[in-house]
Scaffold this active site. Structure first.
Site, PDB file in Angstrom:
ATOM      1  CE  LYS A   1      57.968  17.480  61.866  1.00 58.53           C
ATOM      2  NZ  LYS A   1      57.889  16.407  60.818  1.00 58.53           N
TER       3      LYS A   1
ATOM      4  CD  GLU B   1      58.928   7.331  74.073  1.00 59.93           C
ATOM      5  OE1 GLU B   1      60.150   7.024  74.145  1.00 59.93           O
ATOM      6  OE2 GLU B   1      58.169   6.891  73.223  1.00 59.93           O
TER       7      GLU B   1
ATOM      8  CB  CYS C   1      60.035   3.611  72.234  1.00 61.35           C
ATOM      9  SG  CYS C   1      58.333   3.857  72.725  1.00 61.35           S
TER      10      CYS C   1
ATOM     11  CD  GLU D   1      65.410   3.523  70.307  1.00 60.64           C
ATOM     12  OE1 GLU D   1      64.328   3.172  70.802  1.00 60.64           O
ATOM     13  OE2 GLU D   1      65.708   4.710  70.088  1.00 60.64           O
TER      14      GLU D   1
END
Length: 515
Positions: A205, A286, A320, A416
């Site tokens: 996906k 992650e 990231c 973040e």
């Protein structure tokens, strides 16, 4: 004999012929805007009632292509098909499965400019960023194929008299592969092919923002001869397709890269044992970072400033591993501010298909609004030194933004943002700087700039991140060179591109025979 693994070289766009090939590829991909890409379930191309329109974030009125959207029912069909394929794919040798990856790597090299051009238009990646993405995808194919061959070899055991003992690595079963938009070819390729080369079958996906490059990955796999059913392709929303994959009792593992919020939701849902489920699901996750670069009073300040800007603002901070905090010793703080502002103000923000652009757009309207909201928060938490405004009304562009005099506990220093926003934090000592760097929920990447050996060794022990760099930027991990994954809320420290990675998709079986 296989040659030793070597990282795929980057394209040299300064060469006129290479530059011309990239320009031609971008123009060719632009002509594909009316293409429609199907789902693949058991090798059958499927058109559905809904289409996902992929938008060019540099020119938000421009469509890159359309991909048919799957449903929860498609996800369930795909899992059933993957389970059937597992019965025979799992019996193939590691070496045989590895050959499909070597073939796919060769095809990607031939289609390199096309794949990179697709990401320029669909993900807003500059030429260099898109080229590096494609090169990393090729690296994953080459590296994991070699690792699979190694796992298929006899494993060393202690020998005893009167027994023959062996240990094999065998695959797990059906996996759900849920991939991100920011490395829409590299990470997708690595997550998918690591699982299948270990003998598993998967349902893929891709991210809703970048389905076209995912569809082209499927074209590569089909051309490489990967049999029908081994990779089931079901684009769709996380709330429908994603949750169906995570919850299904036949799902054996979930491999996920994305946000902390969604990663934690997957982890929680995967822990629930469903009726008929006879295993505990594995989650390989992650989930991002709040990465810091520490600069002490002994550092090369010019080099540190260049590397901080590159880490913070390339691909508009949508990595990231991007530097979102620069922690500077108080004695060099003002000097570093001057250097950082000078370099940042010279960055060229522009459409990603323009070869001269250094900073492209953020991915979509949601990302744009989120980043702008954090910039508003930042104006109450620090001093706005540069940027802070939209850079163009035609796309999702935001000026590279720097806030000074930020406290370590401020929201823009803790949460973040995933955009071109950098917080500058002052530290009174090196030890304090490392404490500040560690003072978030994340632990993915970090860098230290120093020419003091004692400081570097102190950081080596005390800076708690999965990938720590000395005197270089916090981004740009290379497959096989920098095994990648982080601590704490950055995920399960999966170490993609490392020698341990394939073990997550296998289980060890020991066989002992008395002689």
């Amino acid at each position: 004999m296989l040659p030793e693994f070597r990282n795929e070289p980057f394209s040299q766009f300064s060469h006129p012929d290479v530059r011309a090939q990239m320009i031609a590829a971008i123009e060719a991909v632009k002509r594909e805007q009316d293409n429609k890409y199907p789902l693949y379930i058991d090798g059958e191309a499927i058109a559905t009632e809904k289409l996902i329109e992929s938008i060019n974030p540099s020119r938000k009125e421009e469509i890159v292509g359309r991909v048919y959207e799957g449903t929860a029912e498609h996800a369930q069909r795909a899992i059933a098909g993957a389970a059937r394929a597992f019965t025979w794919w799992s019996k193939k040798s590691f070496a045989e499965r590895a050959r499909y990856l070597f073939k796919a790597a060769a095809i990607m090299r031939r289609r390199k400019f096309e794949l990179s051009a697709t990401m320029v238009l669909e993900a807003g990646k500059t030429w260099a960023e898109a080229d590096a993405d494609t090169a990393e995808a090729i690296d994953f194919l080459e590296f994991y194929a070699r690792e699979a061959i190694r796992l298929g070899e006899p494993q060393p055991l202690t020998r005893i008299r009167e027994e023959d003992n062996e240990l094999y690595y065998i695959p797990l079963g059906v996996g759900a592969i849920i991939t991100p938009w920011n490395f829409p070819l590299a990470i997708l390729t690595g997550m998918t092919t690591s699982a299948i080369v270990a003998g598993n079958t998967v349902v893929l996906k891709p991210a809703m923002q970048t389905p076209v490059i995912a569809a082209k990955f499927m074209e590569v796999m089909k051309e490489a001869g990967v049999p029908a059913g081994v990779i089931q392709f079901v684009p769709g929303a996380g709330e429908t397709v994603g949750e169906a994959l995570v919850d299904h009792p036949q799902t054996r593992f979930i491999s996920f890269t994305g946000s902390r919020r969604i990663g934690c939701r997957i982890y929680e849902r995967a822990a629930k044992v469903q009726p008929g489920q006879i295993w505990l699901k594995r989650v390989i996750a992650e989930m991002g970072g709040k990465d810091a670069i520490v600069v002490d009073e002994h550092a090369d300040l010019d080099d540190a400033a260049r590397q901080i800007v590159a880490s913070a603002f390339h691909f508009a901070g949508q990595k990231c591993s991007a530097c979102s905090r620069a922690i500077l010793h108080e004695s060099i703080y003002d000097e570093m501010v001057e250097r950082l502002l000078a370099i940042t103000k010279d960055l060229r923000v522009g459409e990603a298909d323009n070869a001269d652009s250094q900073v492209g757009p953020v991915i979509d309207e949601g990302a744009f609004q989120k980043v702008m909201s954090y910039i508003e928060i930042g104006q109450g938490e620090g001093t706005l030194l540069c940027g802070g405004k939209p850079a163009s009304e035609h796309g999702y562009f935001i000026e590279p933004t720097i806030f000074g005099d930020v406290q370590p506990t401020a929201r823009i220093a803790q949460e973040e943002i995933f955009g071109p926003v950098l917080a500058l934090i002052k530290a009174g000592s090196f030890e304090e700087a490392i404490d500040i760097a560690n003072g978030t929920d994340y632990g993915l990447t970090g860098s230290v700039f120093s020419r003091d050996r004692d400081h570097l060794e102190y950081a080596r022990v005390n800076f708690q991140v999965g990938n720590l760099y000395f005197n270089r930027k916090s981004t740009g991990a290379l497959v096989g060179v920098h095994p990648f994954g982080g601590f704490n809320m950055s995920g399960t420290d999966s170490k993609a591109g490392g020698r341990d990675y394939l073990l997550q998709f296998t289980q060890a079986k020991a066989v002992s025979e008395r002689l």
